[in-house]
Scaffold this motif. Sequence first.
Motif, PDB file in Angstrom:
ATOM      1  N   LEU A  35       0.903  -1.233   0.081  1.00 13.41           N
ATOM      2  CA  LEU A  35       0.032   0.146   0.010  1.00 13.41           C
ATOM      3  C   LEU A  35       0.872   1.142  -0.021  1.00 13.41           C
ATOM      4  O   LEU A  35       0.611   2.186  -0.745  1.00 13.41           O
ATOM      5  CB  LEU A  35      -0.802   0.128   1.245  1.00 13.41           C
ATOM      6  CG  LEU A  35      -2.023  -0.980   1.277  1.00 13.41           C
ATOM      7  CD1 LEU A  35      -2.755  -0.684   2.453  1.00 13.41           C
ATOM      8  CD2 LEU A  35      -2.918  -1.017  -0.071  1.00 13.41           C
ATOM      9  N   THR A  36       1.799   1.163   0.898  1.00 14.95           N
ATOM     10  CA  THR A  36       2.818   2.329   0.976  1.00 14.95           C
ATOM     11  C   THR A  36       3.535   2.565  -0.404  1.00 14.95           C
ATOM     12  O   THR A  36       3.770   3.633  -0.976  1.00 14.95           O
ATOM     13  CB  THR A  36       3.834   2.286   2.188  1.00 14.95           C
ATOM     14  OG1 THR A  36       2.886   2.165   3.325  1.00 14.95           O
ATOM     15  CG2 THR A  36       4.407   3.788   2.442  1.00 14.95           C
ATOM     16  N   VAL A  37       4.230   1.519  -1.024  1.00 16.40           N
ATOM     17  CA  VAL A  37       4.960   1.574  -2.070  1.00 16.40           C
ATOM     18  C   VAL A  37       4.334   2.404  -3.363  1.00 16.40           C
ATOM     19  O   VAL A  37       4.690   3.039  -4.148  1.00 16.40           O
ATOM     20  CB  VAL A  37       5.713   0.200  -2.250  1.00 16.40           C
ATOM     21  CG1 VAL A  37       6.198   0.246  -3.693  1.00 16.40           C
ATOM     22  CG2 VAL A  37       6.646  -0.224  -1.270  1.00 16.40           C
ATOM     23  N   SER A  38       2.977   1.584  -3.432  1.00 11.81           N
ATOM     24  CA  SER A  38       2.175   1.886  -4.428  1.00 11.81           C
ATOM     25  C   SER A  38       1.626   3.577  -4.420  1.00 11.81           C
ATOM     26  O   SER A  38       1.517   4.338  -5.323  1.00 11.81           O
ATOM     27  CB  SER A  38       0.988   1.284  -4.505  1.00 11.81           C
ATOM     28  OG  SER A  38       0.071   1.027  -3.459  1.00 11.81           O
ATOM     29  N   PHE A  39       1.470   3.878  -3.066  1.00 14.95           N
ATOM     30  CA  PHE A  39       1.128   5.442  -2.847  1.00 14.95           C
ATOM     31  C   PHE A  39       2.299   6.170  -3.285  1.00 14.95           C
ATOM     32  O   PHE A  39       2.004   7.171  -3.938  1.00 14.95           O
ATOM     33  CB  PHE A  39       0.759   5.575  -1.338  1.00 14.95           C
ATOM     34  CG  PHE A  39       0.527   7.195  -0.909  1.00 14.95           C
ATOM     35  CD1 PHE A  39      -0.624   7.763  -1.376  1.00 14.95           C
ATOM     36  CD2 PHE A  39       1.271   7.822  -0.110  1.00 14.95           C
ATOM     37  CE1 PHE A  39      -0.782   8.924  -0.995  1.00 14.95           C
ATOM     38  CE2 PHE A  39       1.190   9.212  -0.014  1.00 14.95           C
ATOM     39  CZ  PHE A  39       0.147   9.965  -0.443  1.00 14.95           C
ATOM     40  N   ILE A  40       3.500   6.039  -2.693  1.00 14.74           N
ATOM     41  CA  ILE A  40       4.739   6.810  -3.301  1.00 14.74           C
ATOM     42  C   ILE A  40       4.780   6.811  -4.851  1.00 14.74           C
ATOM     43  O   ILE A  40       5.166   7.829  -5.266  1.00 14.74           O
ATOM     44  CB  ILE A  40       5.985   6.004  -2.754  1.00 14.74           C
ATOM     45  CG1 ILE A  40       5.950   6.280  -1.045  1.00 14.74           C
ATOM     46  CG2 ILE A  40       7.250   6.750  -3.374  1.00 14.74           C
ATOM     47  CD1 ILE A  40       5.938   7.751  -0.555  1.00 14.74           C
ATOM     48  N   GLY A  41       4.337   5.605  -5.387  1.00 22.33           N
ATOM     49  CA  GLY A  41       4.475   5.665  -7.109  1.00 22.33           C
ATOM     50  C   GLY A  41       3.517   6.651  -7.520  1.00 22.33           C
ATOM     51  O   GLY A  41       3.955   7.287  -8.316  1.00 22.33           O
TER      52      GLY A  41
END
Length: 329
Positions: free
Chosen positions: A122-128
């Motif tokens: 969830l966090t990695v995709s949000f940063i992306g």
Amino acid sequence: MSALSDQLVSIAILVYLAAMISHAVEYALGNARTPARPATPARELVGAGVGAGGSGATPPDGTTATPDGLTPGGPPVDRSRLAGLIAVVATAIAAVVHLAALVTRGVAAERMPWGNMYEFVLTVSFIGVVGWLAVLWKRPSLRRLGLFLTLVMVLLLAVAELVLYVPIVPLVPALQSYWFIVHVSTVVFASGIFLLGSVPAVAFLLRNGYEQGRRSFPYTLAKRLPAAASLERLTFGLHAFAFPVFTFAVIAGAIWAEASWGRAWGWDPKEVWSFISWVIYAGYLHARATPSVKRNVATWLAVLGFLTVLMNLFGVNIFFEGLHSYGGL
């Protein structure tokens, strides 16, 4: 708060899906314009100084007929651009909902929401997606790349919700350290930028093939993408920005391992794959800076690097056991 977070993730997936559909509409319409409407027939004016048949006369309403009997129908409506703008707005809304899901998850867990694979994805995709919106703010001409970015968002969040989801649990003892924030935050940030960088990398390979005359599938999918040169520059810029952060994350992980386990490096599966990713990304940047290496060859290294990141994120936690085996599966 945990239930609210779960609901917000579902909403974010739907809004990302709406953005993807809007981008697909933009991609399909291309540069279509509305046709011109028929001109209002010009009235013939009879009187001194007026040519026969009303030649050269201008209608009272100021409408000027074109030689083919049509008149412009006002400013042309670019339906493709409208769909693209709707997609961008939907992506921004989805990002806000995505952030709210992370915040509520963190509040419910009373910690940073990075304790398992579900939260990490969830966090990695949000940063992306935040990185993508920043790129789009600076370079609106790359908007059509959003079709592929939103597709990745939908897939990642769907996998997170349907496959990786775990209830909120306290952190394992190994993660209860201030290094948890230092190390994991930098890994998350670098991984999110690598995720974003993989999108123009793949798009460049397709577009470059199309510009070189390859008209077979899948190269024809790239005919409406931005120019290959701009995609390649974006790929390099994102990776050059993320690599130092990733390097610091690896070093911070080694320091944390020394403090927690009494050794900085133990060839744990996740450590090994992190090192593999670092070597490949370093190789990409070196190849990109070497004039004799073709840009498409260097870009393949960037794609391979992200595949190793995925392996480290999913494969290591699923197929291997080690000191980092607390992914929640």
